[in-house]
Write a protein that holds these residues in place. Structure first.
Motif, mmCIF file in Angstrom:
data_model
loop_
_atom_site.group_PDB
_atom_site.id
_atom_site.type_symbol
_atom_site.label_atom_id
_atom_site.label_comp_id
_atom_site.label_asym_id
_atom_site.label_seq_id
_atom_site.Cartn_x
_atom_site.Cartn_y
_atom_site.Cartn_z
ATOM 1 N N GLN A 60 0.833 -1.202 0.000
ATOM 2 C CA GLN A 60 0.000 0.000 0.000
ATOM 3 C C GLN A 60 0.868 1.252 0.000
ATOM 4 N N TYR A 61 1.934 1.234 0.750
ATOM 5 C CA TYR A 61 2.822 2.398 0.788
ATOM 6 C C TYR A 61 3.458 2.649 -0.583
ATOM 7 N N VAL A 62 3.835 1.598 -1.278
ATOM 8 C CA VAL A 62 4.394 1.758 -2.628
ATOM 9 C C VAL A 62 3.350 2.396 -3.551
ATOM 10 N N LYS A 63 2.091 1.995 -3.441
ATOM 11 C CA LYS A 63 1.029 2.627 -4.232
ATOM 12 C C LYS A 63 0.882 4.100 -3.869
ATOM 13 N N ILE A 64 0.963 4.387 -2.594
ATOM 14 C CA ILE A 64 0.843 5.770 -2.116
ATOM 15 C C ILE A 64 1.958 6.632 -2.708
ATOM 16 N N LEU A 65 3.148 6.084 -2.835
ATOM 17 C CA LEU A 65 4.271 6.844 -3.397
ATOM 18 C C LEU A 65 3.991 7.307 -4.822
ATOM 19 N N ASP A 66 3.178 6.559 -5.556
ATOM 20 C CA ASP A 66 2.861 6.915 -6.940
ATOM 21 C C ASP A 66 1.703 7.896 -7.080
ATOM 22 N N ASP A 67 1.056 8.245 -5.983
ATOM 23 C CA ASP A 67 -0.099 9.135 -6.012
ATOM 24 C C ASP A 67 0.368 10.576 -6.245
ATOM 25 N N ARG A 68 -0.142 11.202 -7.295
ATOM 26 C CA ARG A 68 0.286 12.553 -7.672
ATOM 27 C C ARG A 68 -0.335 13.659 -6.819
ATOM 28 N N ARG A 69 -1.200 13.291 -5.897
ATOM 29 C CA ARG A 69 -1.825 14.307 -5.040
ATOM 30 C C ARG A 69 -0.900 14.759 -3.919
#
Length: 135
Positions: A60-69
């Motif tokens: 989940q943290y890796v996905k969060i790193l890709d969030d452009r917000r």
């Protein structure tokens, strides 16, 4: 199970509606992954606590790193957890400047050092008390 705390800078264009979308998405998706936690937002920052199975939290943290917000995400603390502090929230939300919380500046100042477990636990309980008060 682990508990992970990170802080990041919100993109200047992030609206309150987008923050609500983040919360709703997490509340929809987290139960299937056994993830609970809280998102604190305000003052141009995000701070989030995630707790759950280690591999699920790290993914989940890796996905969060890709969030452009947001950008400049930095893990402030990660530790094993035997019980959940946020068991009632698939993702709680607190609108407040993360630096309003007493211990957060210590985490930022000492993020490359070992943070006292008691300080970390007390901060997590402070978040949980705030969530309970906002119910």
């Amino acid at each position: 199970m682990i508990r992970l705390l990170y802080i990041s800078k919100a993109s200047p264009s992030v609206s309150d509606e987008q923050v609500q979308e983040i919360l709703m998405s997490a509340r929809r998706n987290n139960p299937a992954n056994g993830i609970t936690g809280v998102l604190i937002h305000g003052g141009g920052q995000f701070m989030q606590v995630l707790e759950g199975p280690e591999q699920k939290i790290l993914r989940q943290y890796v996905k969060i790193l890709d969030d452009r917000r947001h950008d400049d995400a930095r893990i402030l603390h990660v530790s094993p957890a035997h019980t959940r502090i946020f068991e009632q929230w698939s993702m709680g939300g607190i609108a407040a400047n993360p630096l309003q919380f007493q211990h957060v500046s210590q985490f930022l100042d000492r993020r490359l050092e070992v943070v006292d477990a008691k300080t970390f636990t007390n901060t997590m309980r402070e978040f949980a008390q705030r969530l309970n008060a906002d119910k």
